[in-house]
Design an enzyme around this catalytic site. Structure first.
Site, PDB file in Angstrom:
ATOM      1  N   SER A  23      -6.073  -4.702   3.893  1.00 46.88           N
ATOM      2  CA  SER A  23      -5.030  -3.756   4.794  1.00 46.88           C
ATOM      3  C   SER A  23      -5.502  -4.838   6.327  1.00 46.88           C
ATOM      4  O   SER A  23      -4.625  -5.259   7.145  1.00 46.88           O
ATOM      5  CB  SER A  23      -5.464  -2.612   5.085  1.00 46.88           C
ATOM      6  N   ARG A  98      11.768  -2.174  -4.760  1.00 47.95           N
ATOM      7  CA  ARG A  98      11.373  -1.065  -3.496  1.00 47.95           C
ATOM      8  C   ARG A  98      11.821  -1.530  -2.310  1.00 47.95           C
ATOM      9  O   ARG A  98      12.141  -2.185  -1.815  1.00 47.95           O
ATOM     10  CB  ARG A  98       9.889  -1.895  -3.292  1.00 47.95           C
ATOM     11  N   SER A 144       6.805   4.552   5.449  1.00 46.75           N
ATOM     12  CA  SER A 144       5.676   3.911   4.979  1.00 46.75           C
ATOM     13  C   SER A 144       4.979   3.555   6.448  1.00 46.75           C
ATOM     14  O   SER A 144       5.847   3.132   7.114  1.00 46.75           O
ATOM     15  CB  SER A 144       5.803   2.993   4.285  1.00 46.75           C
ATOM     16  N   SER A 145       3.659   3.715   6.552  1.00 46.85           N
ATOM     17  CA  SER A 145       2.903   3.263   7.783  1.00 46.85           C
ATOM     18  C   SER A 145       3.204   1.679   7.852  1.00 46.85           C
ATOM     19  O   SER A 145       3.071   1.197   8.895  1.00 46.85           O
ATOM     20  CB  SER A 145       1.683   3.637   7.669  1.00 46.85           C
ATOM     21  N   GLN A 146       3.404   1.200   6.501  1.00 45.08           N
ATOM     22  CA  GLN A 146       3.609  -0.347   6.667  1.00 45.08           C
ATOM     23  C   GLN A 146       4.947  -0.713   7.656  1.00 45.08           C
ATOM     24  O   GLN A 146       4.758  -1.793   8.154  1.00 45.08           O
ATOM     25  CB  GLN A 146       3.518  -1.020   5.424  1.00 45.08           C
ATOM     26  N   ASP A 288      -4.291   5.914  -1.077  1.00 45.28           N
ATOM     27  CA  ASP A 288      -4.611   5.015  -2.070  1.00 45.28           C
ATOM     28  C   ASP A 288      -5.750   5.513  -2.867  1.00 45.28           C
ATOM     29  O   ASP A 288      -6.121   4.919  -3.800  1.00 45.28           O
ATOM     30  CB  ASP A 288      -4.583   4.007  -1.117  1.00 45.28           C
ATOM     31  N   ARG A 319       3.359   5.929  -9.125  1.00 48.63           N
ATOM     32  CA  ARG A 319       2.007   6.507  -9.489  1.00 48.63           C
ATOM     33  C   ARG A 319       2.037   7.806 -10.103  1.00 48.63           C
ATOM     34  O   ARG A 319       1.029   8.244 -10.554  1.00 48.63           O
ATOM     35  CB  ARG A 319       1.186   6.127  -8.113  1.00 48.63           C
TER      36      ARG A 319
END
Length: 407
Positions: A23, A98, A144-146, A288, A319
């Site tokens: 990250s 995705r 998503s924080s991304q 995660d 997941r």
């Protein structure tokens, strides 16, 4: 390919140099590029995701295949949208499933020119890079924080800067804070009041940068310590004052019998007798870690209720479904609800006699399940080299700690 993992019979006393944080490494590469920095990034991760980023920055072409690297897809989509030229970015079959529409639509609203080449809302993308207008934009805090980090890092380069309004509950706050903390080290400050983040037009300052080791990778060694009869494990390169949300693992594992001693150059894990009767945790800020805790709790017979897992559905695999399926092979019946909750109340089923854990092209499935060998005669992991996504030498480190890894 399959690896058969057999646990050591003796206590686990070992010292491990963890991989650098993926990250932090990927953010540092973007910020280095945005600042035109001539300085090196020290302790840069050698995982697949970071290698992909490096390949893009060193490439002479305008077409990039980033494979299964989700972070790279998000960060590079934003970065390339402001770099003059025409760019195509694609990825693996799973990557093309995705969704990326939230980020693309936000960038286009801010002045970018991005279109989908195959399915609406998904990679591959065609990007015509140009100067971005910037301004105000409203996004759900539940994305998503991304996506958010991708926008924040290029915000100072926009003509009007960026005022980001996050609506509703904000998930994965530590990752957003990590991004802003790194941006500040590169010379750009921001204002974050309530759910509004404001970044003015500015120039990044080139600096040398040292990448911390990965707390997510550390979680698998915490799991090993918890599941062992006796352990003393030194993990190099971790900081007590860490910007990584997954550093929460040190606190959480106290309830599973692992104590953390912080040293100048890392931590030492030791086994204790403290075991919770049931574990409750909201993983909204550290999703995660969820696979690690599901596996270790079941193996230790500790029922759990884990919430805040909504982003697990759109990771490298689903997941939530993957955990249910693979834990059932080991004899544990896990239930889910609301696409964000996993629970185990102690229910068991007949385990498979020779279970083979599927990894679903997901590095964390392999590493979360491997420590379970400590409670089983042995365990077989399918497609084990998925670990190269974040921890390329994981199996070598397991062998160093006394595990047998038979190929």
């Amino acid at each position: 390919m399959k690896y058969k993992i057999t646990a050591p019979k003796s206590p686990i006393y070992t010292s491990i140099k963890l991989p650098a944080s993926k990250s932090i490494s990927n953010r540092a590469l973007i910020l280095k590029a945005l600042s035109n920095s001539p300085f090196p990034i020290e302790n840069l991760s050698d995982c697949d995701d970071t290698k992909v980023m490096l390949e893009v920055f060193n490439s002479k072409t305008n077409t990039f295949d980033i494979g299964a690297a989700g972070t790279s897809m998000r960060f590079l989509t934003a970065y390339l949208s402001k770099i003059p030229g025409e760019w195509i970015i694609t990825g693996s079959e799973r990557m093309q499933q995705r969704p990326i529409n939230t980020l693309v639509e936000a960038l286009n609203t801010l002045g970018a020119h991005i279109e989908y080449l195959k399915n609406q809302g998904f990679p591959p993308l065609k990007i015509r890079g140009s100067a971005l207008d910037g301004g105000d934009i409203f996004l759900s805090g539940g994305i998503s924080s991304q996506f958010i980090s991708a926008l924040l890092m290029i915000a100072p380069t926009m003509e009007k800067g960026l005022t980001l309004h996050l609506e509703g509950d904000v998930i994965s706050i530590p990752y957003i804070k990590l991004t802003l903390r790194m941006m500040e080290k590169f010379g750009v400050k921001c204002d974050w009041v309530d759910n509004v983040i404001k970044i003015f037009p500015n120039e990044y300052k080139p600096i040398p940068y040292l990448v911390e080791s990965d707390w997510s990778a550390a979680s698998y060694w915490y799991s090993i310590a918890a599941l062992s009869n006796d352990a003393k494990i030194e993990l190099k390169g971790l900081f007590q004052e860490s910007g990584q949300g997954d550093s929460k693992v040190a606190e959480l594992f106290q309830d599973l019998g692992v104590e953390t001693e912080f040293k100048e150059d890392g931590v030492i894990l030791t086994k204790t007798d403290r075991i919770a009767k049931k574990l409750f945790h909201n993983f909204i800020n550290e999703p995660d870690l969820a696979q690690t805790f599901v596996v270790v709790c079941c193996m230790m017979g500790v029922p759990f209720l884990f919430t805040g897992l909504q982003t697990l559905k759109i990771k490298e695999t689903d997941r939530i479904e993957a955990l249910k399926a693979e834990m059932k092979k080991l004899g544990y019946v896990i239930t889910d609800s609301h696409n964000s909750i996993l629970e185990w109340d102690g229910e068991r089923c007949e385990p498979e006699q020779t279970p083979v854990i599927a990894t679903y092209e997901d590095h964390r499935m392999a590493m979360a399940f491997a420590p379970a060998a400590l409670k089983l005669d042995n365990l077989t992991i399918a497609e084990p080299m998925v670990v190269t996504k974040s921890y390329p030498y994981f199996w070598e480190d397991l062998s160093k700690a006394g595990f047998s890894v038979d190929k």
